[in-house]
Design a protein around this motif. Structure first.
Motif, PDB file in Angstrom:
ATOM      1  N   UNK A 137       7.728  -8.276 -32.207  1.00  0.00           N
ATOM      2  CA  UNK A 137       7.290  -8.427 -33.589  1.00  0.00           C
ATOM      3  C   UNK A 137       6.080  -9.360 -33.678  1.00  0.00           C
ATOM      4  N   UNK A 138       5.499  -9.465 -34.865  1.00  0.00           N
ATOM      5  CA  UNK A 138       4.279 -10.253 -35.055  1.00  0.00           C
ATOM      6  C   UNK A 138       4.455 -11.747 -34.778  1.00  0.00           C
ATOM      7  N   UNK A 139       5.700 -12.263 -34.838  1.00  0.00           N
ATOM      8  CA  UNK A 139       5.916 -13.678 -34.534  1.00  0.00           C
ATOM      9  C   UNK A 139       6.256 -13.914 -33.061  1.00  0.00           C
ATOM     10  N   UNK A 177       5.633  -7.844 -40.066  1.00  0.00           N
ATOM     11  CA  UNK A 177       4.439  -7.100 -40.501  1.00  0.00           C
ATOM     12  C   UNK A 177       3.848  -6.238 -39.397  1.00  0.00           C
ATOM     13  N   UNK A 178       4.332  -6.414 -38.173  1.00  0.00           N
ATOM     14  CA  UNK A 178       3.758  -5.653 -37.053  1.00  0.00           C
ATOM     15  C   UNK A 178       4.787  -5.496 -35.937  1.00  0.00           C
ATOM     16  N   UNK A 179       4.763  -4.327 -35.299  1.00  0.00           N
ATOM     17  CA  UNK A 179       5.625  -4.046 -34.155  1.00  0.00           C
ATOM     18  C   UNK A 179       4.783  -3.539 -33.002  1.00  0.00           C
ATOM     19  N   UNK A 180       5.043  -4.068 -31.810  1.00  0.00           N
ATOM     20  CA  UNK A 180       4.450  -3.527 -30.595  1.00  0.00           C
ATOM     21  C   UNK A 180       5.565  -2.845 -29.820  1.00  0.00           C
ATOM     22  N   UNK A 181       5.455  -1.519 -29.710  1.00  0.00           N
ATOM     23  CA  UNK A 181       6.534  -0.696 -29.159  1.00  0.00           C
ATOM     24  C   UNK A 181       6.139  -0.167 -27.789  1.00  0.00           C
ATOM     25  N   UNK A 182       7.018  -0.412 -26.801  1.00  0.00           N
ATOM     26  CA  UNK A 182       6.815   0.121 -25.455  1.00  0.00           C
ATOM     27  C   UNK A 182       8.032   0.951 -25.082  1.00  0.00           C
ATOM     28  N   UNK A 183       7.816   2.224 -24.816  1.00  0.00           N
ATOM     29  CA  UNK A 183       8.924   3.101 -24.434  1.00  0.00           C
ATOM     30  C   UNK A 183       9.264   2.907 -22.963  1.00  0.00           C
ATOM     31  N   UNK A 184      10.549   3.123 -22.625  1.00  0.00           N
ATOM     32  CA  UNK A 184      11.062   2.822 -21.293  1.00  0.00           C
ATOM     33  C   UNK A 184      10.825   3.890 -20.252  1.00  0.00           C
ATOM     34  N   UNK A 185      11.523   3.717 -19.124  1.00  0.00           N
ATOM     35  CA  UNK A 185      11.280   4.526 -17.938  1.00  0.00           C
ATOM     36  C   UNK A 185      11.647   5.994 -18.066  1.00  0.00           C
ATOM     37  N   UNK A 218      15.521  -7.193 -37.376  1.00  0.00           N
ATOM     38  CA  UNK A 218      14.293  -7.979 -37.433  1.00  0.00           C
ATOM     39  C   UNK A 218      14.360  -8.946 -38.619  1.00  0.00           C
ATOM     40  N   UNK A 219      13.348  -9.793 -38.726  1.00  0.00           N
ATOM     41  CA  UNK A 219      13.234 -10.690 -39.870  1.00  0.00           C
ATOM     42  C   UNK A 219      12.613  -9.932 -41.050  1.00  0.00           C
ATOM     43  N   UNK A 220      12.924 -10.363 -42.283  1.00  0.00           N
ATOM     44  CA  UNK A 220      12.429  -9.616 -43.458  1.00  0.00           C
ATOM     45  C   UNK A 220      10.921  -9.632 -43.632  1.00  0.00           C
ATOM     46  N   UNK A 221      10.253 -10.629 -43.050  1.00  0.00           N
ATOM     47  CA  UNK A 221       8.805 -10.732 -43.234  1.00  0.00           C
ATOM     48  C   UNK A 221       8.010 -10.089 -42.101  1.00  0.00           C
ATOM     49  N   UNK A 260       7.239   2.545 -17.593  1.00  0.00           N
ATOM     50  CA  UNK A 260       7.201   2.358 -19.042  1.00  0.00           C
ATOM     51  C   UNK A 260       5.928   2.971 -19.596  1.00  0.00           C
ATOM     52  N   UNK A 261       5.878   3.071 -20.909  1.00  0.00           N
ATOM     53  CA  UNK A 261       4.731   3.713 -21.560  1.00  0.00           C
ATOM     54  C   UNK A 261       3.625   2.708 -21.852  1.00  0.00           C
ATOM     55  N   UNK A 262       2.522   3.221 -22.385  1.00  0.00           N
ATOM     56  CA  UNK A 262       1.531   2.359 -22.999  1.00  0.00           C
ATOM     57  C   UNK A 262       2.174   1.716 -24.229  1.00  0.00           C
ATOM     58  N   UNK A 263       1.551   0.708 -24.784  1.00  0.00           N
ATOM     59  CA  UNK A 263       2.115   0.006 -25.955  1.00  0.00           C
ATOM     60  C   UNK A 263       1.434   0.468 -27.231  1.00  0.00           C
ATOM     61  N   UNK A 264       2.256   0.826 -28.208  1.00  0.00           N
ATOM     62  CA  UNK A 264       1.749   1.230 -29.518  1.00  0.00           C
ATOM     63  C   UNK A 264       1.937   0.077 -30.494  1.00  0.00           C
ATOM     64  N   UNK A 265       0.906  -0.239 -31.265  1.00  0.00           N
ATOM     65  CA  UNK A 265       0.989  -1.283 -32.274  1.00  0.00           C
ATOM     66  C   UNK A 265       1.044  -0.640 -33.643  1.00  0.00           C
ATOM     67  N   UNK A 266       2.100  -0.961 -34.407  1.00  0.00           N
ATOM     68  CA  UNK A 266       2.320  -0.377 -35.721  1.00  0.00           C
ATOM     69  C   UNK A 266       2.310  -1.485 -36.777  1.00  0.00           C
ATOM     70  N   UNK A 267       1.497  -1.320 -37.808  1.00  0.00           N
ATOM     71  CA  UNK A 267       1.444  -2.275 -38.915  1.00  0.00           C
ATOM     72  C   UNK A 267       2.411  -1.852 -40.012  1.00  0.00           C
ATOM     73  N   UNK A 268       3.197  -2.804 -40.505  1.00  0.00           N
ATOM     74  CA  UNK A 268       4.130  -2.556 -41.609  1.00  0.00           C
ATOM     75  C   UNK A 268       3.646  -3.318 -42.828  1.00  0.00           C
ATOM     76  N   UNK A 269       3.309  -2.611 -43.897  1.00  0.00           N
ATOM     77  CA  UNK A 269       2.804  -3.253 -45.100  1.00  0.00           C
ATOM     78  C   UNK A 269       3.755  -3.106 -46.262  1.00  0.00           C
TER      79      UNK A 269
END
Length: 223
Positions: free
Chosen positions: A152-154, A192-200, A187-190, A214-223
């Motif tokens: 997460x973003x923190x 704002x961003x997730x970095x997702x890496x898929x497994x083997x 996750x925490x309620x605040x 593992x996969x490349x990392x995808x960054x997703x913004x949550x607004x």
């Protein structure tokens, strides 16, 4: 008396004849409705209710109630529709949703603790749902080990060791086939961003050779 009676008969006949000459045929006719009446309901109605009684929550603010999980409210949503390479597979992130879960009783609390493999859980908590599709681009069947990590973003990392459930973990995918699945993570309620890496990814038979760690990392913004 006879004269009076005769006069009465003559008078009645005259009235009858007069009525017949000015009569109206109302057979088969009815008065149209007017505005003389109304019905006042004692029930209070809620305008613009965002409750969803059937189907998924698609817009922020929509909510639903479930006997097992309590009241779920959609707080944030992202629909990136991006592809993430992972060896012989491609993962498409369809959407990411942030839910607020309000638990009403101990049965719902125990169900949620079990679902998320959580030793403790507040009666109001937040989790993300990641909807993704796995596509096998190879000519042989493969097996997926599950999400590698979500950061997460923190800087908090969430993985399969706790508070994360990947329905796709252990799935086998036929050659050139695809399969949709979900991942849930507390996750925490605040957030704002997730970095997702898929497994083997590995072969599904023989010596189960690892095809991708593992996969490349995808960054997703949550607004």
């Amino acid at each position: 008396m006879k004269k009076l009676l005769g006069l009465g008969v003559i008078t009645l006949s005259a009235i009858t004849l007069t009525a017949c000459s000015n009569s109206v045929d109302n057979s088969g006719k009815y008065n149209d409705a007017d505005k003389s009446g109304k019905v006042v309901s004692s029930k209070k109605t809620t305008k613009n209710s965002q409750e969803v009684t059937n189907g998924p929550l698609l817009k922020v603010g929509q909510w639903t109630k479930d006997s097992q999980t309590g009241k779920l409210t959609l707080k944030k949503i992202a629909t990136p529709k991006i592809d993430v390479a992972n060896g012989p597979a491609t993962f498409t992130v369809n959407d990411v949703k942030l839910f607020k879960d309000e638990i009403n009783n101990n049965n719902q609390l125990e169900y949620s603790k079990s679902a998320f493999s959580a030793s403790s859980l507040e009666k109001t908590f937040y989790y993300v749902q990641i909807d993704y599709t796995m596509k096998n681009t190879s000519a042989e069947e493969i097996q997926y080990d599950g999400i590698n990590s979500i950061v997460t973003n923190d800087g908090t990392q969430i993985d399969m060791t706790g508070q994360l459930q990947d329905q796709g973990a252990g799935n086998r995918i036929a050659p050139n086939a695809k399969k949709q699945s979900l991942t849930l993570a507390i996750v925490k309620p605040d957030v704002t961003e997730l970095k997702i890496t898929f497994g083997g990814i590995s072969q599904s038979s023989g010596d189960y050779t690892t095809l991708s760690e593992k996969s490349e990392t995808a960054t997703i913004a949550l607004k």
